[in-house]
Scaffold this active site. Sequence first.
Site, PDB file in Angstrom:
ATOM      1  N   ASP A  18       0.827  -1.207   0.000  1.00 15.38           N
ATOM      2  CA  ASP A  18       0.000   0.000   0.000  1.00 15.38           C
ATOM      3  C   ASP A  18       0.864   1.260   0.000  1.00 15.38           C
ATOM      4  OD1 ASP A  18      -2.355   1.424  -0.034  1.00 15.38           O
ATOM      5  OD2 ASP A  18      -2.702   1.294   2.122  1.00 15.38           O
ATOM      6  N   ASN A  66     -11.025  -2.505  -5.062  1.00 15.58           N
ATOM      7  CA  ASN A  66     -10.300  -1.570  -5.930  1.00 15.58           C
ATOM      8  C   ASN A  66     -11.020  -1.319  -7.266  1.00 15.58           C
ATOM      9  OD1 ASN A  66      -7.015  -2.718  -4.825  1.00 15.58           O
ATOM     10  ND2 ASN A  66      -8.159  -0.918  -4.160  1.00 15.58           N
TER      11      ASN A  66
HETATM   12  C1  IPE Z   1      -5.272  -2.649  -0.048  1.00 19.25           C
HETATM   13  O1  IPE Z   1      -4.982  -1.326  -0.276  1.00 19.25           O
HETATM   14  C2  IPE Z   1      -5.329  -3.392  -1.358  1.00 19.25           C
HETATM   15  C3  IPE Z   1      -4.054  -3.570  -2.033  1.00 19.25           C
HETATM   16  C4  IPE Z   1      -2.889  -3.275  -1.553  1.00 19.25           C
HETATM   17  C5  IPE Z   1      -4.147  -4.154  -3.352  1.00 19.25           C
HETATM   18  P1  IPE Z   1      -6.138  -0.227  -0.389  1.00 19.25           P
HETATM   19  O2  IPE Z   1      -5.487   1.073  -0.548  1.00 19.25           O
HETATM   20  O3  IPE Z   1      -7.105  -0.625  -1.441  1.00 19.25           O
HETATM   21  O4  IPE Z   1      -6.853  -0.378   1.032  1.00 19.25           O
HETATM   22  P2  IPE Z   1      -7.595   0.684   1.922  1.00 19.25           P
HETATM   23  O5  IPE Z   1      -8.630   1.335   1.047  1.00 19.25           O
HETATM   24  O6  IPE Z   1      -6.568   1.653   2.384  1.00 19.25           O
HETATM   25  O7  IPE Z   1      -8.167  -0.106   3.042  1.00 19.25           O
HETATM   26  C1  IPE Z   2      -1.581   0.347  -3.384  1.00 21.61           C
HETATM   27  O1  IPE Z   2      -1.409   1.718  -3.448  1.00 21.61           O
HETATM   28  C2  IPE Z   2      -1.821  -0.254  -4.743  1.00 21.61           C
HETATM   29  C3  IPE Z   2      -3.200  -0.681  -4.977  1.00 21.61           C
HETATM   30  C4  IPE Z   2      -4.161  -0.689  -4.103  1.00 21.61           C
HETATM   31  C5  IPE Z   2      -3.506  -1.148  -6.319  1.00 21.61           C
HETATM   32  P1  IPE Z   2      -2.617   2.740  -3.379  1.00 21.61           P
HETATM   33  O2  IPE Z   2      -3.025   3.071  -4.766  1.00 21.61           O
HETATM   34  O3  IPE Z   2      -3.699   2.218  -2.514  1.00 21.61           O
HETATM   35  O4  IPE Z   2      -1.914   3.983  -2.708  1.00 21.61           O
HETATM   36  P2  IPE Z   2      -2.504   4.963  -1.616  1.00 21.61           P
HETATM   37  O5  IPE Z   2      -3.046   4.118  -0.514  1.00 21.61           O
HETATM   38  O6  IPE Z   2      -3.555   5.756  -2.297  1.00 21.61           O
HETATM   39  O7  IPE Z   2      -1.345   5.789  -1.198  1.00 21.61           O
HETATM   40 MG    MG Z   3      -4.105   2.442  -0.523  1.00 18.72          MG
END
Ligand code: IPE
Ligand code: IPE
Ligand code: MG
Length: 241
Positions: A18, A66
């Site tokens: 993340d 997502n």
């Molecule tokens: C969790 O990250 C999913 C992945 C790393 C693929 P998210 O960014 O989607 O999770 P939340 O929304 O912070 O819980």
């Molecule tokens: C994790 O990074 C990757 C996926 C969930 C695909 P994020 O896109 O969730 O990054 P933040 O949480 O917005 O920083």
């Molecule tokens: Mg995230």
Amino acid sequence: MITIDPNKLPEHVAIIMDGNGRWAKKRSINRVRGHQQGAETVREIVRTSREMGLSWLTLYAFSEENWKRPQREIGALMKLLKRFLKGELEEMQENGIRLQSIGRIEKLPEDTRKVLFDVMDQTASNKDMVLTLALSYGGRQEILDATRKIGAEIEKGNISADEISEQLISNSLYSEEMPDPELLIRTSGEYRVSNFLLWQIAYTEIYITPTLWPDFSKDEYLEAIQDFQKRKRRFGGTKEE
Ligand code: IPE
Ligand code: IPE
Ligand code: MG
């Protein structure tokens, strides 16, 4: 100095990758650039895992939730996944890495799915490490899908309700043979599991770091493993097991 005890290696490490978006935001660049940099970290962590002698590495790459993101970002992520898979195939073959996926893969765009299945087929007989990508994955959905599978077996008269065991549920999840992870790492400092491997993490050790995924380095990965090796796991008992 980071010293890892090769005899106390976790068998299975799972990672919630993340923080790509925040990494990009800090630099005032597009989120997609964060995902691109994140893909570089994936390469490094896969390589390090294999060098370490890990047997199972599971990466949360795209959650069921997502799909709520803007279509443009989803499209860019799918394209990036395709490019990543094509680019990694050779190294996976050289290093004996088998690729598999967990999640509702049927929801991925056709061209991405095709490359994914192709790489899974080509690496199917590799024996040194299993790399599992969680794609369109949700822990609740996984338990739901397993429940439906078991329900269908009951309907067909193949098993009875009292034959449902923890083992049967474990074996009905997306990856039948995957052991539960001993260590779960989450980057970017959020203290939640975001619907990842809910059934499997019942007794998993959790390591959370504020580091954003694109900045997560080999050294920090080794630190996480070292930290795990110092933990006393009791599984509800009084002695370390
Ligand atoms: C969790 O990250 C999913 C992945 C790393 C693929 P998210 O960014 O989607 O999770 P939340 O929304 O912070 O819980
Ligand atoms: C994790 O990074 C990757 C996926 C969930 C695909 P994020 O896109 O969730 O990054 P933040 O949480 O917005 O920083
Ligand atoms: Mg995230």
